[in-house]
Design a protein around this motif. Structure first.
Motif, short mmCIF file in Angstrom:
data_model
loop_
_atom_site.label_atom_id
_atom_site.label_comp_id
_atom_site.label_asym_id
_atom_site.label_seq_id
_atom_site.Cartn_x
_atom_site.Cartn_y
_atom_site.Cartn_z
N ARG A 164 76.49 -2.56 122.34
CA ARG A 164 75.86 -3.15 123.52
C ARG A 164 75.40 -4.58 123.30
N HIS A 165 75.06 -4.93 122.05
CA HIS A 165 74.47 -6.24 121.77
C HIS A 165 75.39 -7.17 120.99
N ILE A 166 76.63 -6.77 120.76
CA ILE A 166 77.51 -7.57 119.91
C ILE A 166 77.77 -8.96 120.48
N GLU A 167 77.86 -9.07 121.79
CA GLU A 167 78.13 -10.40 122.38
C GLU A 167 76.98 -11.37 122.09
N SER A 168 75.75 -10.88 122.18
CA SER A 168 74.59 -11.73 121.89
C SER A 168 74.54 -12.09 120.42
N GLN A 192 77.02 -4.45 108.11
CA GLN A 192 78.31 -5.13 108.26
C GLN A 192 79.34 -4.22 108.93
N ASN A 193 79.34 -2.93 108.57
CA ASN A 193 80.26 -1.98 109.19
C ASN A 193 79.97 -1.81 110.69
N LEU A 194 78.69 -1.77 111.05
CA LEU A 194 78.32 -1.66 112.46
C LEU A 194 78.81 -2.87 113.25
N LYS A 213 82.72 -5.32 116.95
CA LYS A 213 83.64 -6.42 117.27
C LYS A 213 85.03 -5.87 117.58
N ASN A 214 85.47 -4.87 116.83
CA ASN A 214 86.79 -4.27 117.08
C ASN A 214 86.83 -3.59 118.44
N LYS A 215 85.77 -2.87 118.79
CA LYS A 215 85.72 -2.21 120.10
C LYS A 215 85.75 -3.24 121.22
N LYS A 216 85.02 -4.32 121.03
CA LYS A 216 84.98 -5.38 122.04
C LYS A 216 86.37 -6.00 122.18
N SER A 217 87.02 -6.25 121.07
CA SER A 217 88.36 -6.84 121.10
C SER A 217 89.35 -5.92 121.81
#
Length: 158
Positions: free
Chosen positions: A31-35, A63-65, A70-74
């Motif tokens: 949920r917060h990866i973009e920020s 780092q794994n999280l 990032k992979n899910k977002k991609s």
């Protein structure tokens, strides 16, 4: 806003989600990866987030999280782009193709357009064959693509 206030807001939001206990840790990072990525692009290191969050996880786990988020977002971005495909050729969308060929796939439409053929070409191929189905369309497209490749090969003198 300053970078410090942005960091504080993201850290507070993540902590709040974590303390509520409704979401898994991975979901919180998703949920917060973009920020997080936005701040990372501004020069904030992941290790800074890891320390400020103080979630009692190892750096490797952190780092794994991040990596999985990032992979899910991609993958999500790629899927969204595929969903919203509109083709410039005569402004024909996949839904336009589906009026002529109800069972046609986006992939087949994309391949046909990428080779320079149009919806009208496709209709003509299938009308000659007497059957407007994606199976006939695929068969005729493969024939036309092969024919086009042969013509190109012989016209270049190979």
């Amino acid at each position: 806003m300053t970078i410090e206030s942005d960091i504080k807001k993201v850290v507070d939001d993540i902590r709040c989600d974590y303390e509520i206990g409704v979401f898994t840790l991975q979901t919180i990072f998703d949920r917060h990866i973009e920020s997080i990525e936005s701040l990372k692009n501004s020069g904030v290191e992941y290790l800074t987030f890891c320390r400020l969050l103080d979630l009692e996880i190892t750096e490797k786990h952190f780092q794994n999280l991040i990596f999985r988020a990032k992979n899910k977002k991609s993958k999500s971005n790629i899927a969204d782009k595929k969903k919203d495909i509109f083709f410039d050729t005569e402004n024909a969308s996949v839904s336009t193709w589906k009026t002529e060929f109800p069972d046609v796939s986006e992939r087949l439409v994309s391949e046909i357009l990428d080779c320079g053929f149009t919806l009208e070409d496709s209709i003509a191929w299938c009308d000659v064959a007497g059957n407007r189905s994606s199976r006939t369309l695929r068969h005729k497209f493969n024939e036309m693509k092969l024919s086009k490749a042969r013509k190109a090969k012989y016209s270049t003198g190979e």
